[in-house]
Design a protein around this motif. Sequence first.
Motif, mmCIF file in Angstrom:
data_model
loop_
_atom_site.group_PDB
_atom_site.id
_atom_site.type_symbol
_atom_site.label_atom_id
_atom_site.label_comp_id
_atom_site.label_asym_id
_atom_site.label_seq_id
_atom_site.Cartn_x
_atom_site.Cartn_y
_atom_site.Cartn_z
ATOM 1 N N GLY A 276 0.807 -1.216 0.000
ATOM 2 C CA GLY A 276 0.000 0.000 0.000
ATOM 3 C C GLY A 276 0.839 1.265 0.000
ATOM 4 N N THR B 56 -2.081 -6.709 -3.998
ATOM 5 C CA THR B 56 -2.203 -6.681 -2.543
ATOM 6 C C THR B 56 -3.023 -7.863 -2.034
ATOM 7 N N THR C 236 -6.710 -6.209 3.181
ATOM 8 C CA THR C 236 -5.765 -5.659 2.205
ATOM 9 C C THR C 236 -6.463 -4.679 1.260
ATOM 10 N N TRP D 247 -7.255 -1.398 3.236
ATOM 11 C CA TRP D 247 -6.072 -0.544 3.379
ATOM 12 C C TRP D 247 -5.771 0.183 2.076
ATOM 13 N N LEU D 248 -6.025 -0.496 0.962
ATOM 14 C CA LEU D 248 -5.828 0.142 -0.335
ATOM 15 C C LEU D 248 -6.729 1.363 -0.466
#
Length: 293
Positions: free
Chosen positions: A76, A106, A155, A158-159
């Motif tokens: 990220g 990711t 994941t 968070w992106l």
Amino acid sequence: RDLFAKGVDWGMISEIVKLGSSSFAGTVLGSGIQVAAFSSISLASSDPDHASELKLLFGVGCRVLSLGFTLPISVGIGFATVYGFSYGAELYHRCAEILKVTMALTVSVGVVAFAAVYAFSPRLVLLFSIEQDSDLFDSAVLVIRLLNFGLVPLTVAWLWVFQETSQGSAGRAFLATVLRPLIMIPTFYLAPLIADRVFHAEDPAEWVFQSGPVGDWTYSLVGLVNVLMSLRKLRAKGLETKAEKGDADTTETAGPDATADKTEMTVLHATEVIAAAVIVGLADTAAAVSSSA
């Protein structure tokens, strides 16, 4: 001296503070997640010794998962660097490609991290000086593997956080950062109540562990929706920008050469993100391993 001679750009400082506030709030509320879990366990358990054991298990699980989080978060950070440059240059079609490539990357890294934590959880528990032949050891392995089920969906969430921050969207970045704690904290308190009053569970306090992945999946679903919506908007803005520049042709109608160029650029975007992620990831992983040891 030159800074004060020219005057302070308070507008710029304001933007920096606004974007940084999301990280500050996320850190503070993130600490509140573990505090809420401990508090919920204490309220739901009538045995203080058993409550202390459950708190220990939750702390071990969170510590091990922080090691698994390092690689996806590093991707990220690499994404944010490459994406931010392109977004600032108004290369929206390029941003869409970077976002699409990074989403696949990711998630792939998250799957690898999930598998590694799941497979090596018994060895990781040994780092905390827990005797291998004890019941506590088996419980710690089980808790780690249970909490680990929230890693892969996180994941994508968070992106979403890194994307909003890279775009300079202070309000949306703040929301994306604090939403997970705001979901997780009430979930920790509700889970034991539901376990006790609806399912009549023998030990409602243990349901705090199950509520962790539930909260993570809920938060990640919101993140996924936002990422997909952003991807659609970026593609539309990319086409609008091309039209304004007199270049309305897209790769779908430009023939084989344009398709080849698109493939080459996608590989380039992936290489940039991977390279940046590896550099940050090596440092983060080394630091996490050292602190865990």
